[in-house]
Design a protein around this motif. Structure first.
Motif: not given
Length: 125
Positions: A74, A76, A86, A90
């Motif tokens: 990820d 973020w 996930d 986002v």
């Protein structure tokens, strides 16, 4: 960042990357002209593009739930064990926010109001 994240996940070939850059160049120039001619129309177009992105990410999330997509890292600042789901969640939230802001900006232009361009945090007038 959304496009860069998805390109990193998909790993397109050089000619696919070139095609993305060409399309971005055409869109940028067309959008610039549209923005100069009609702010309302420009924001409405972006609102609809973001609406389509929200739909696409919703379908992508369904594929993840069905086990068709693997875990990803990820951008973020999600936990280290964040899944691709996930990440897409986002990104979808970002797209929904962008959609709403652009539809709102188009609506206020339609009502004869404008967007204040200042460094303050209250940028909508």
């Amino acid at each position: 960042m959304h496009l860069m994240t998805m390109m990193e996940l998909v790993k397109p070939k050089w000619y696919e990357r070139l095609l993305v850059m060409l399309v971005q160049g055409i869109f940028f120039n067309s959008y610039f002209v549209c923005y100069v001619v009609s702010l309302r129309l420009a924001h409405r177009i972006v609102g609809y593009l973001e609406e389509e992105a929200v739909h696409s990410y919703t379908e992508f999330l369904k594929d993840i739930d069905d086990g068709k997509i693997v875990i990803a890292i990820d951008y973020w600042r999600l936990p280290k064990d964040a899944t691709l789901k996930d990440v897409v969640t986002v990104i979808r939230a970002d797209e929904a926010h962008h959609r709403d802001v652009n539809h709102f900006a188009s609506d206020i232009r339609n009502k004869g109001k404008g967007i204040e361009r200042s460094s303050s945090s209250n940028w909508l007038s």
